[in-house]
Structure formats: C-alpha cells, structure tokens
Design a protein around this motif. Structure first.
Motif, PDB file in Angstrom:
ATOM      1  N   THR A 186       0.773  -1.254   0.048  1.00 30.77           N
ATOM      2  CA  THR A 186      -0.050   0.170  -0.073  1.00 30.77           C
ATOM      3  C   THR A 186       0.938   1.333  -0.141  1.00 30.77           C
ATOM      4  OG1 THR A 186      -0.067  -0.058   2.561  1.00 30.77           O
ATOM      5  CG2 THR A 186      -1.881  -1.008   1.203  1.00 30.77           C
ATOM      6  N   THR A 187       2.102   1.299   0.835  1.00 28.70           N
ATOM      7  CA  THR A 187       2.701   2.446   0.899  1.00 28.70           C
ATOM      8  C   THR A 187       3.989   2.427   0.045  1.00 28.70           C
ATOM      9  OG1 THR A 187       3.593   1.694   3.090  1.00 28.70           O
ATOM     10  CG2 THR A 187       1.766   2.888   3.104  1.00 28.70           C
ATOM     11  N   GLY A 188       4.420   1.235  -0.282  1.00 22.88           N
ATOM     12  CA  GLY A 188       5.795   1.176  -0.841  1.00 22.88           C
ATOM     13  C   GLY A 188       6.995   1.318   0.198  1.00 22.88           C
ATOM     14  N   THR A 189       8.246   1.483  -0.356  1.00 23.41           N
ATOM     15  CA  THR A 189       9.307   1.736   0.568  1.00 23.41           C
ATOM     16  C   THR A 189       9.145   3.145   1.380  1.00 23.41           C
ATOM     17  OG1 THR A 189      10.677   0.599  -0.987  1.00 23.41           O
ATOM     18  CG2 THR A 189      11.872   1.953   0.826  1.00 23.41           C
ATOM     19  N   GLU A 190       9.328   3.063   2.718  1.00 20.53           N
ATOM     20  CA  GLU A 190       9.297   4.106   3.820  1.00 20.53           C
ATOM     21  C   GLU A 190      10.778   4.311   4.163  1.00 20.53           C
ATOM     22  OE1 GLU A 190       6.735   6.086   4.652  1.00 20.53           O
ATOM     23  OE2 GLU A 190       5.176   5.251   3.179  1.00 20.53           O
ATOM     24  N   TYR A 191      10.955   5.337   4.715  1.00 27.27           N
ATOM     25  CA  TYR A 191      12.298   5.525   5.250  1.00 27.27           C
ATOM     26  C   TYR A 191      12.260   6.229   6.792  1.00 27.27           C
ATOM     27  CZ  TYR A 191      14.277   4.833   0.682  1.00 27.27           C
ATOM     28  OH  TYR A 191      14.486   4.571  -0.820  1.00 27.27           O
ATOM     29  N   ARG A 192      13.254   5.833   7.296  1.00 27.63           N
ATOM     30  CA  ARG A 192      13.374   6.428   8.866  1.00 27.63           C
ATOM     31  C   ARG A 192      14.716   6.653   9.293  1.00 27.63           C
ATOM     32  NH1 ARG A 192       8.962   7.877  11.143  1.00 27.63           N
ATOM     33  NH2 ARG A 192       9.704   7.244  13.577  1.00 27.63           N
ATOM     34  N   LEU A 193      14.878   7.602  10.086  1.00 28.22           N
ATOM     35  CA  LEU A 193      16.210   7.839  10.686  1.00 28.22           C
ATOM     36  C   LEU A 193      16.334   6.852  12.132  1.00 28.22           C
ATOM     37  CD1 LEU A 193      16.462  11.623  10.716  1.00 28.22           C
ATOM     38  CD2 LEU A 193      17.725  10.007   9.385  1.00 28.22           C
ATOM     39  N   VAL A 194      17.088   5.936  11.928  1.00 26.82           N
ATOM     40  CA  VAL A 194      17.417   5.010  12.922  1.00 26.82           C
ATOM     41  C   VAL A 194      18.737   5.317  13.802  1.00 26.82           C
ATOM     42  CG1 VAL A 194      16.125   3.211  11.930  1.00 26.82           C
ATOM     43  CG2 VAL A 194      18.399   3.546  11.658  1.00 26.82           C
ATOM     44  N   PRO A 195      18.660   5.229  15.127  1.00 23.85           N
ATOM     45  CA  PRO A 195      20.077   5.683  16.030  1.00 23.85           C
ATOM     46  C   PRO A 195      21.202   4.730  15.282  1.00 23.85           C
ATOM     47  CG  PRO A 195      18.424   5.184  17.462  1.00 23.85           C
ATOM     48  CD  PRO A 195      17.666   4.727  16.180  1.00 23.85           C
ATOM     49  N   ASN A 196      22.203   5.471  15.278  1.00 17.70           N
ATOM     50  CA  ASN A 196      23.327   4.741  14.862  1.00 17.70           C
ATOM     51  C   ASN A 196      23.921   3.423  15.627  1.00 17.70           C
ATOM     52  OD1 ASN A 196      25.557   4.617  12.933  1.00 17.70           O
ATOM     53  ND2 ASN A 196      26.959   5.401  14.546  1.00 17.70           N
ATOM     54  N   PRO A 197      23.962   2.281  14.935  1.00 15.64           N
ATOM     55  CA  PRO A 197      24.127   1.050  15.848  1.00 15.64           C
ATOM     56  C   PRO A 197      25.389   1.247  16.560  1.00 15.64           C
ATOM     57  CG  PRO A 197      24.575   0.707  13.234  1.00 15.64           C
ATOM     58  CD  PRO A 197      23.989   2.036  13.598  1.00 15.64           C
ATOM     59  N   ILE A 198      26.416   2.060  16.168  1.00 15.95           N
ATOM     60  CA  ILE A 198      27.878   2.026  16.658  1.00 15.95           C
ATOM     61  C   ILE A 198      27.932   3.858  17.230  1.00 15.95           C
ATOM     62  CG2 ILE A 198      30.266   2.194  16.507  1.00 15.95           C
ATOM     63  CD1 ILE A 198      29.933   0.191  13.915  1.00 15.95           C
ATOM     64  N   PRO A 199      27.784   3.461  18.642  1.00 12.85           N
ATOM     65  CA  PRO A 199      27.923   4.837  19.328  1.00 12.85           C
ATOM     66  C   PRO A 199      29.251   5.415  19.099  1.00 12.85           C
ATOM     67  CG  PRO A 199      28.355   3.021  20.978  1.00 12.85           C
ATOM     68  CD  PRO A 199      27.872   2.436  19.707  1.00 12.85           C
ATOM     69  N   PHE A 200      29.011   6.630  18.633  1.00 11.61           N
ATOM     70  CA  PHE A 200      30.352   7.610  18.318  1.00 11.61           C
ATOM     71  C   PHE A 200      30.839   8.242  19.479  1.00 11.61           C
ATOM     72  CE2 PHE A 200      28.965   8.121  13.426  1.00 11.61           C
ATOM     73  CZ  PHE A 200      29.322   6.924  13.222  1.00 11.61           C
ATOM     74  N   SER A 201      32.284   8.232  19.713  1.00 11.75           N
ATOM     75  CA  SER A 201      32.736   8.747  20.801  1.00 11.75           C
ATOM     76  C   SER A 201      32.582  10.074  20.751  1.00 11.75           C
ATOM     77  CB  SER A 201      34.435   8.627  20.812  1.00 11.75           C
ATOM     78  OG  SER A 201      34.826   7.120  20.985  1.00 11.75           O
ATOM     79  N   PRO A 202      32.323  10.770  22.003  1.00 13.55           N
ATOM     80  CA  PRO A 202      31.839  12.225  22.209  1.00 13.55           C
ATOM     81  C   PRO A 202      32.898  12.818  21.792  1.00 13.55           C
ATOM     82  CG  PRO A 202      32.149  11.414  24.336  1.00 13.55           C
ATOM     83  CD  PRO A 202      32.193  10.104  23.378  1.00 13.55           C
TER      84      PRO A 202
END
Length: 379
Positions: free
Chosen positions: A98-114
């Motif tokens: 019905t909607t086709g491909t949707e997109y989302r912002l997902v938290p980065n799986p590798i936490p970057f150093s502050p």
C-alpha cells in the motif's frame, strides 16, 4: 604530392588510417558492465548515443547490475541544547503493497565517541574529519578523525592556523584536504588575505599553501571538478589548486537564474549545499533547490522531467547524496517533525531534471535539537 613508389615516405612516417577502437566493437556483456559504471543521471543521454546502447541501457542485465546495493551510508547528526550530539542513519523500512518503501532515521548502531562536533567536516572514504573549532567558541588547530566502521575517534596532527567553529571552507581534491579561511576574524576583514592550509592524507602532514584574498569564506563549501566552491549570499569564490599562485582564487558575483536574468539571494540561516555526482546543488530561500552550471557560471532551478516545479518546501536544513546518485533533502517542521525528500536526478543534454521518488516524515527530535551534520560515507 608523391607520384611514384620511390616518392613514398618511409613506413614510420605514414599516417595510419586505422579507425580507433570503439565501444561497439566489444561484446555486449562487457559493454553492459562498462555502462553500469556511468552515473544514473547520464542514463537518458546514454540512450541517445545509438540504438544498440539504448537497448543495452533498457536491458534486464543492465538493471540487474544497477540494482546492486550502493555501499554507502548517510549519517545525520543532531545537536541538543548545544551540548549533546545524537547520530542517526537513514534506512529504508520494509516495503508494503500500500505505501511502498518508507524511510526512517534510526539511531546509529555504533555509538560514536563524544567530541566537539561543531567543527568543519569533510568525508574521505569511511572516515569523517573534524577540522578546527568545536564545542567552544574559541578557534582551534585541532584535527579529529572518526572511523565510522569502528566508532573510534583519533586526534590527527594540528594545523598551523586556528580556525573558528564551522567557519572554514573545506574540500578534498586529489587525496588532499584543503582548508580555506575560518581564522580568528576572517569574517570581519573584507578583501584581506587569508591562509590556505592543506592536509596530505598519505603523509598525514599539514602544509601552508599560501595567502588568498576573499571577501568571506563560507562553511557552505564543496569540491566540484577538482575545485572548491564557497557559496555565500550573492557571490561564489572558487579556489583552484592547479592554478599558479595569484590565480588560484576567482570570484563570481553573478547568480542570475536561467530565466529572466534576475538575481536571487541565498539565505544565511537556511543555507546548505552538497555535491551529487560532481554537480553542485544549493537551496535558495526564494527559488528552492538549484544546481550550478560550471560552464556558464549560472544557477538553474531543479525542475521536473516535464519542466514542472518540484514540490515547494519553505526551507532546507541539510542536503546530501544518497543511494547511488540521488539527492536527499531534510527539513524540520515547527513540531520538530523531521521531513525528508528523495529526488532522482536525470541529465538530458546540458539540463538536469529531478523526480521526487519519496517524501515523508523520518522521525522527530526534541525541541532543543538542530541539524549539525549530514554526511554520505562509504562503507
């Protein structure tokens, strides 16, 4: 003119009439592999070359090669309360009927150093380079290198000139990072000389490249056709490292549009630029998404295939290349709903047209958050 065999020139001086080898002389399976390396925006132009090329571009074998996933990731960073940084990646969700491909912002799986992420940034392969500036308002000579594969961040050698927070123009040309301006008070000294510094990625060393005169450097900069374009209000400064000294920097004041010859002004609060397949794109607060014709030195509107206007957006806060030659545009609504628009680009002759493949919400952020970085990184 030679009238006898005796008058013929020696063999080594004879002009060869042999035709140079052409693409059509190769087997189709090799030609398809070669064509698959051509950027997607040139496919329409390819189809005009010959009937054979047109059939190959439209073949299932060609589409199969083009459908191989592009090994890159889009990293988006938001800063909350000018203190905390949150990194996300743009990912497609499962496709539905019905909607086709949707997109989302997902938290980065590798936490970057502050780190003080307010620095000027540039991407080389899978590494992000943070140059000068940082979390404080004080200029800095720091260079930090983030490996997006491991999440580790290391400190590189320091520059000679302290650079303000996100004020330096940066670009990568021939394996070297060029840093232009961003000094303590460059933005206050019109028409005065500023220092250009170069970082050699192979030797991991900095070198001063000389002084240049420029009205104002801009954080909105990008490398196009082995030159660095600095976009600021009604002018563009172009730095060409291949030119001899005193001829490296050129100023282009004209930003007349394709039609009407009138001028437009870039917004200093919503200004963003990016490069997609070696074409410079920018968002104008009155005219929307534009692309820069480097041959004519004019901005042109990005229109649809039939010449119609693309869907209007009030402002754009970040743009980048995504998914093998597409243009991704981000903007935030007042309720902090993050919106995204994916645009396929098609080149027809000397024109570039865009088709909106998808547009919608990709997530929400806290009210105190703002865009900090939007970077396409190779995996």
């Amino acid at each position: 003119m030679f009238n006898s065999k005796a008058d013929k020139p020696p063999r080594k001086y004879r002009i060869s009439r042999r035709q140079p080898p052409s693409l059509s002389s190769l087997p189709d399976e090799i030609v398809v592999k070669c064509l698959a390396l051509v950027p997607r925006s040139y496919h329409l132009s390819l189809s005009w070359v010959s009937k054979n090329i047109r059939s190959l571009v439209r073949s299932s074998e060609f589409e199969g090669l083009r459908s191989i996933p592009h090994k890159s990731s889009l990293y988006v960073c938001f800063q909350e309360d000018d203190i905390t940084s949150h990194w996300f990646t743009l990912r497609p969700t499962e496709e539905t009927a019905t909607t086709g491909t949707e997109y989302r912002l997902v938290p980065n799986p590798i936490p970057f150093s502050p780190h003080k992420y307010g620095s000027s940034t540039v991407v080389v392969g899978s590494n992000i380079y943070f140059i000068g500036g940082g979390g404080s308002r004080q200029p800095s000579t720091d260079l930090w290198i983030l490996d997006t594969q491991s999440g580790n961040i290391t400190q590189g050698p320091s520059m000679s000139v302290p650079r303000e927070k996100a004020e330096a123009a940066v670009g990568v040309i021939d394996g070297k990072i060029y840093v232009i301006g961003g000094g303590v008070s460059d933005y206050e000294r019109f028409h005065e000389e500023i220092q250009v510094e170069v970082y050699d990625l192979k030797s991991e060393t900095w070198k001063l490249a000389g002084m240049e005169k420029v009205r104002k450097t801009s954080r909105c900069s990008a490398a196009v056709e082995r030159k660095i374009y600095m976009v600021e209000f009604e002018e563009i400064n172009v730095y060409n490292p291949r030119k001899c000294e005193r001829k490296r920097l050129a100023l282009m004041v004209s930003q007349r549009l394709e039609k009407g010859g009138r001028k437009d002004m870039l917004s200093d609060t919503e200004l963003c630029v990016c490069v997609v397949e070696d074409v410079l794109y920018a968002f104008f607060d009155r005219s929307g998404i534009m692309w820069f014709n480097t041959k004519l030195n004019v901005w042109r509107r990005l229109l649809g295939p039939d010449g119609e206007e693309l869907p209007f957006i009030l402002h754009a806060e970040a743009m980048a290349e995504y998914d093998d030659g597409k243009l991704v545009v981000f903007y935030i609504l007042r309720d902090k709903d993050v919106r995204c628009m994916l645009v396929s680009l098609h080149r027809a002759g000397d024109m570039i047209c865009g088709t909106v493949d998808w547009s919608g919400s990709v997530g929400t952020v806290p009210y105190s958050s703002n865009f900090l970085h939007c970077l396409a990184v190779s995996n």
